[in-house]
Write a protein that holds these residues in place. Sequence first.
Motif, PDB file in Angstrom:
ATOM      1  N   THR A 196       0.837  -1.188   0.000  1.00  0.00           N
ATOM      2  CA  THR A 196       0.000   0.000   0.000  1.00  0.00           C
ATOM      3  C   THR A 196       0.876   1.244   0.000  1.00  0.00           C
ATOM      4  OG1 THR A 196      -0.092   0.143   2.412  1.00  0.00           O
ATOM      5  CG2 THR A 196      -1.780  -1.194   1.334  1.00  0.00           C
ATOM      6  N   THR A 197       0.282   2.342  -0.375  1.00  0.00           N
ATOM      7  CA  THR A 197       0.918   3.635  -0.195  1.00  0.00           C
ATOM      8  C   THR A 197       0.616   4.140   1.212  1.00  0.00           C
ATOM      9  OG1 THR A 197      -0.997   4.895  -0.979  1.00  0.00           O
ATOM     10  CG2 THR A 197       0.566   4.130  -2.639  1.00  0.00           C
ATOM     11  N   VAL A 198       1.272   5.191   1.617  1.00  0.00           N
ATOM     12  CA  VAL A 198       0.928   5.798   2.894  1.00  0.00           C
ATOM     13  C   VAL A 198      -0.438   6.465   2.767  1.00  0.00           C
ATOM     14  CG1 VAL A 198       3.344   6.192   3.479  1.00  0.00           C
ATOM     15  CG2 VAL A 198       2.059   7.974   2.290  1.00  0.00           C
ATOM     16  N   ALA A 199      -1.106   6.631   3.867  1.00  0.00           N
ATOM     17  CA  ALA A 199      -2.407   7.301   3.862  1.00  0.00           C
ATOM     18  C   ALA A 199      -2.199   8.779   3.551  1.00  0.00           C
ATOM     19  CB  ALA A 199      -3.100   7.130   5.205  1.00  0.00           C
ATOM     20  N   ALA A 200      -2.939   9.286   2.579  1.00  0.00           N
ATOM     21  CA  ALA A 200      -2.836  10.676   2.177  1.00  0.00           C
ATOM     22  C   ALA A 200      -4.221  11.236   1.937  1.00  0.00           C
ATOM     23  CB  ALA A 200      -1.980  10.820   0.920  1.00  0.00           C
ATOM     24  N   ASP A 201      -4.531  12.319   2.604  1.00  0.00           N
ATOM     25  CA  ASP A 201      -5.842  12.949   2.476  1.00  0.00           C
ATOM     26  C   ASP A 201      -6.952  11.950   2.783  1.00  0.00           C
ATOM     27  OD1 ASP A 201      -7.397  15.164   2.106  1.00  0.00           O
ATOM     28  OD2 ASP A 201      -7.509  15.000  -0.072  1.00  0.00           O
ATOM     29  N   GLY A 202      -6.652  11.031   3.700  1.00  0.00           N
ATOM     30  CA  GLY A 202      -7.638  10.052   4.127  1.00  0.00           C
ATOM     31  C   GLY A 202      -7.792   8.847   3.224  1.00  0.00           C
ATOM     32  N   GLN A 203      -6.915   8.677   2.205  1.00  0.00           N
ATOM     33  CA  GLN A 203      -7.044   7.562   1.263  1.00  0.00           C
ATOM     34  C   GLN A 203      -5.710   6.842   1.105  1.00  0.00           C
ATOM     35  OE1 GLN A 203      -8.681   9.854  -2.097  1.00  0.00           O
ATOM     36  NE2 GLN A 203     -10.529   8.593  -1.926  1.00  0.00           N
ATOM     37  N   THR A 204      -5.786   5.523   1.021  1.00  0.00           N
ATOM     38  CA  THR A 204      -4.620   4.680   0.803  1.00  0.00           C
ATOM     39  C   THR A 204      -4.856   3.830  -0.438  1.00  0.00           C
ATOM     40  OG1 THR A 204      -4.180   4.569   3.185  1.00  0.00           O
ATOM     41  CG2 THR A 204      -3.142   2.900   1.790  1.00  0.00           C
ATOM     42  N   GLN A 205      -3.878   3.778  -1.312  1.00  0.00           N
ATOM     43  CA  GLN A 205      -3.984   2.949  -2.506  1.00  0.00           C
ATOM     44  C   GLN A 205      -3.300   1.609  -2.265  1.00  0.00           C
ATOM     45  OE1 GLN A 205      -2.468   5.979  -5.417  1.00  0.00           O
ATOM     46  NE2 GLN A 205      -4.409   5.596  -6.468  1.00  0.00           N
ATOM     47  N   HIS A 206      -3.955   0.535  -2.739  1.00  0.00           N
ATOM     48  CA  HIS A 206      -3.466  -0.824  -2.524  1.00  0.00           C
ATOM     49  C   HIS A 206      -3.050  -1.436  -3.861  1.00  0.00           C
ATOM     50  CE1 HIS A 206      -5.310  -0.731   1.556  1.00  0.00           C
ATOM     51  NE2 HIS A 206      -6.248  -0.011   0.942  1.00  0.00           N
ATOM     52  N   PHE A 207      -1.900  -2.119  -3.867  1.00  0.00           N
ATOM     53  CA  PHE A 207      -1.412  -2.803  -5.060  1.00  0.00           C
ATOM     54  C   PHE A 207      -1.669  -4.292  -4.908  1.00  0.00           C
ATOM     55  CE2 PHE A 207       1.487   0.866  -4.422  1.00  0.00           C
ATOM     56  CZ  PHE A 207       1.094   1.608  -5.524  1.00  0.00           C
ATOM     57  N   THR A 208      -2.388  -4.877  -5.847  1.00  0.00           N
ATOM     58  CA  THR A 208      -2.722  -6.297  -5.786  1.00  0.00           C
ATOM     59  C   THR A 208      -2.375  -6.950  -7.116  1.00  0.00           C
ATOM     60  OG1 THR A 208      -4.994  -5.865  -6.532  1.00  0.00           O
ATOM     61  CG2 THR A 208      -4.602  -5.907  -4.155  1.00  0.00           C
ATOM     62  N   SER A 209      -1.920  -8.179  -7.056  1.00  0.00           N
ATOM     63  CA  SER A 209      -1.552  -8.919  -8.267  1.00  0.00           C
ATOM     64  C   SER A 209      -2.622  -9.916  -8.692  1.00  0.00           C
ATOM     65  CB  SER A 209      -0.227  -9.674  -8.046  1.00  0.00           C
ATOM     66  OG  SER A 209      -0.351 -10.585  -6.956  1.00  0.00           O
TER      67      SER A 209
END
Length: 477
Positions: free
Chosen positions: A32-45
């Motif tokens: 995942t990315t760090v939480a930014a502006d209340g949102q975290t992006q997740h990387f899935t394969s």
Amino acid sequence: MAMLGACAVGPDFVRPAPPDADRYTREPLAATTVAADGQTQHFTSDALLMADWWRLFRSAQLDGVVRQAIANNPTLQAAEASLRQSQDNLRAGYGVFYPHIDAEIDASRQRTAPLRQGTQAPGTIFNLLTLSGTVSYALDVFGGERRTVEGLRAQTDYQNYAKKAACLTLSANVVNTVVARAAYAAQIRATEQLIDLENQQLQLTEAQVRAGTAPYANVLSIRSLIAANQALLAPLRQKVSQSEDLLATLEGVVPSKAILPDIELTGLALPVDLPVSLPSDLVRQRPDILSAEAQLHVASAGIGVATAAMFPSFNLSGTYGAASSSLGHLSAASARFWSIGPSATIPLFQGGTLWYGRKAAIDAFQLSQASYRQTVLDAFAQVADSLKALGHDAEALQAQVDSRQAAGEALSLFQANYRAGLVAYPDVLVADVQFHEATIAYLQAVAQRQQDTVALFVALGGGWWNGKSPTDEGGAP
């Protein structure tokens, strides 16, 4: 002859093996990315990237703009026309595998010159009517024709993937332009709100000057700041106009007739679940890599065509017809003629044309190999850059969120203290500038994060293999 016809000279094409890599970046990819502006992006394969990936932004207006562009964009229409042309060329190429049948009708009036045959007889004038039919069939003993058709089939594959690449590029350009337009519009609104706030401060300061509690220099400072902020609006409005003109062009209409929806930056949801293909799958998914592979296939078939040209060519033909001086005698037995038999053409000396033609075909294949490898390297670098960018975007955005929040709180305090007479107005001006700069930087960071998300979708190939693309659904002619 049948056994020879079962083979074809030249190399049989083998798809290049995927690069020996199990990830795109040197270091392992964070989940995942760090939480930014209340949102975290997740990387899935293990997730699938949608063919209409722009719908992940959850904006019906954005979906409509993209589909409108796909339906009317001239560049995409040109790519589709090129695909149809290559498909028709392939169908035409298959004709070599069938017998060719021709009919000939000839009517002429002639005068003979017997002296050409060594006789002294006087010349005669007569009519000659000829009616004949010919059947011919090329024996593709060394596979030159089959390699030609193989090359046409590979060319069709190239045009197909080129169309997919054009559609992916078009949709990405539309989404990026919509995001940029929304960001510019948000910056304009933020600047206008700041100017409104400064006008209120100007009225308060003018009242203080009239009351003799503040110097007139404070009024001049506020007016200067208002004018400076107003000067920022014109370039932003110009950028909005340019983005709208670009959207009109992408949609295939002139700017004066474009009808564009007002899409707010806050109306675009950030995709948080990001499917990331395995490196071994990327080379079978990205349209530009598959296009380069198809060009490599074309070059491979070209070697077979050039090699077959160095060998004998064989042909079977038969002719049947009738010739007479009048139409009524064409059916007479004496008027009939026929011939049947094979023919062979053996190249003996061509001045090096065939030899060096084959060497040129090999050179073209090696050129395509190098181009393919470079395309793969560029693709892996783009995915790596996009993955890293999203991680950095999250860090930068959160920093801008903190900066904007702190600048807003500082501005509120300075305004309250100024109204209470505790601070000088220059301190309020400095806080104004800092809050405006923090707001603009925040909006730019939000837009950058969304555009880098688009870049990742494009770098991964756009998901066309996971469902019908809009062009396959009849979205474009």
